[in-house]
Scaffold this active site. Structure first.
Site, PDB file in Angstrom:
ATOM      1  N   SER A  42      18.331   4.307 -28.146  1.00 31.88           N
ATOM      2  CA  SER A  42      18.563   2.863 -28.246  1.00 31.88           C
ATOM      3  C   SER A  42      18.695   2.175 -26.897  1.00 31.88           C
ATOM      4  CB  SER A  42      19.826   2.594 -29.069  1.00 31.88           C
ATOM      5  OG  SER A  42      20.956   3.222 -28.484  1.00 31.88           O
ATOM      6  N   ASP A 346      28.476  -4.254 -28.037  1.00 35.82           N
ATOM      7  CA  ASP A 346      28.844  -4.000 -29.437  1.00 35.82           C
ATOM      8  C   ASP A 346      29.713  -2.758 -29.626  1.00 35.82           C
ATOM      9  OD1 ASP A 346      27.059  -1.976 -28.953  1.00 35.82           O
ATOM     10  OD2 ASP A 346      25.582  -2.576 -30.451  1.00 35.82           O
ATOM     11  N   HIS A 349      26.759  -0.216 -26.922  1.00 36.95           N
ATOM     12  CA  HIS A 349      25.727  -0.643 -25.979  1.00 36.95           C
ATOM     13  C   HIS A 349      26.259  -1.742 -25.065  1.00 36.95           C
ATOM     14  CE1 HIS A 349      23.768   0.768 -29.758  1.00 36.95           C
ATOM     15  NE2 HIS A 349      23.072   1.486 -28.888  1.00 36.95           N
TER      16      HIS A 349
END
EC number: 3.1.1.-
Length: 384
Positions: A42, A346, A349
């Protein structure tokens, strides 16, 4: 006499050749990259996981506030805006790297991205054999690499360059990858000693992928280390009871987890040095994500992060504005109005602002080893 002179000249040339090899393996050579090829999770995913997801079960990154600072609508990036890979593309004058999965009528001549949210360095079946669940995706590093190999002839056919030339002209971004191999067992309650057994296996998986890409023609690799997870809102929440007893007095981070991350990074650096000696014609550059990020926790105000650097911008509840099972993107979860003043987006991240400053530290130093040489570009600084 003539024989002795020949031996002397031969010895001199051997020393000169050896010295050249050492210099070539310890210095980055300037290249005008024509494309970016990306693998990872990610941290580098520009939309693959979004396109691989069931339309009835889209990830949180498919919805606002993800992408609210730059991409409209959300692109599937796990941030409020751009990622490190995006800032690298901007610096190189290349378009944002499109995701391979799900893309239609998209040119991959200047870049292609296989990174997938939740991806692991080790295969899913192997992790399951170790009792580690990895439910997000089965698109591990080896699956990403196999997919690339399968479509490579088509990529070359649509280019004016042959395959080896195309890879040689590309900056190959190897991750970040491996973080999820540790995330899953940590959040499943495995002990740190159990998880540490995975480190050499993960490093080997990354190394093997690099060797495969070298054989295909790759010449320049940017290989990131892991983040200081002991400063992550998600990990600080998970380990809050013990972390608060043993927190770093300056940063508030949990040293034990950061030491684990540095253990992985040291093993990775050792392996990259070995590869560099074996392939002196290739540039293998280590990106120190750990220290490039950790400085923000040490001196947040210096880098423009005015709010608590450990708290998530988007989240709810607790000391770190993070609750497992009620993360960013869920109904009722709010986000800050000034994300550029936050490091953490979040809980897992980072914000666009943090990624931008990390990229500056990597491309301009001192967080790349060896340092990039941008002299042939006519610009010596990152301008993002």
């Amino acid at each position: 006499m003539a024989s002795s002179l020949k031996k002397l000249i031969s010895s001199f040339l051997l020393v000169l050749y050896s010295t050249t090899i050492i210099v070539a393996s310890s210095e980055s050579r300037c290249r005008r990259f024509k494309s970016i090829i990306s693998f990872g999770d990610s941290i580098a995913d520009t939309g693959n996981y979004l396109h691989l997801s069931d339309v009835n079960h889209l990830p949180q990154s498919a919805f606002l506030p993800y992408g609210e600072s730059f991409f409209h609508p959300p692109s599937g990036r796990a941030s409020n805006g751009r990622l490190i890979i995006d800032f690298i593309a901007e610096f190189l004058g290349l378009p944002y790297v499109p995701p391979y999965f799900g893309s239609q009528n998209v040119s991959f001549e200047q870049g292609i991205n296989f990174a997938v949210y939740g991806a692991t360095a080790l295969d899913r079946a192997f992790l399951l054999g170790k009792g580690i669940e990895s439910d997000f995706t089965n698109v591990s590093l080896s699956v990403q690499l196999d997919t690339f190999k399968q479509i490579l002839p088509n990529l070359c056919a649509s280019s004016t360059r042959d395959c080896k030339e195309m890879l040689g002209d590309s900056l190959i971004l190897m991750g970040e990858i491996g973080g999820n191999d540790y995330n899953y067992p940590f959040f499943e309650g495995k002990s740190i000693n159990e998880i540490k057994e995975l480190v050499p296996l993960i490093v080997k998986a990354i190394s093997s992928a690099i060797v495969d890409l070298i054989d295909l023609g790759g010449k320049t690799f940017l290989v990131p280390g892991g983040f200081p997870t002991g400063c992550s809102a998600a990990y600080l929440t998970l380990f809050q009871t013990v972390a608060e007893k043993d927190q770093d007095p300056l940063t508030g981070c949990y040293p034990l987890l950061n030491e684990f991350g540095e253990h992985h990074n040291e093993q990775l650096k050792t392996e990259l040095k070995r590869l560099q000696k074996f392939y002196p014609h290739v540039n293998i550059i280590y990106a120190d994500y750990h220290n490039s990020l950790y400085r923000f926790y040490q001196e947040p105000a210096k880098y423009g992060f005015k709010n608590k650097p450990l708290a998530a911008c988007c989240g709810v509840g607790g000391k770190y504005n993070f609750t497992i099972g009620k993360e960013c993107g869920y109904e009722g979860v709010n986000y800050c109005q000034n994300p550029s003043e936050y490091v953490n987006w979040d809980g897992y991240h980072l914000t666009e602002a943090a990624y931008q400053k990390m990229t500056e530290g990597i491309l301009n130093g001192p967080y790349a080893t060896p340092a990039f040489d941008w002299s042939c570009l006519g610009s010596g600084t990152v301008d993002t």
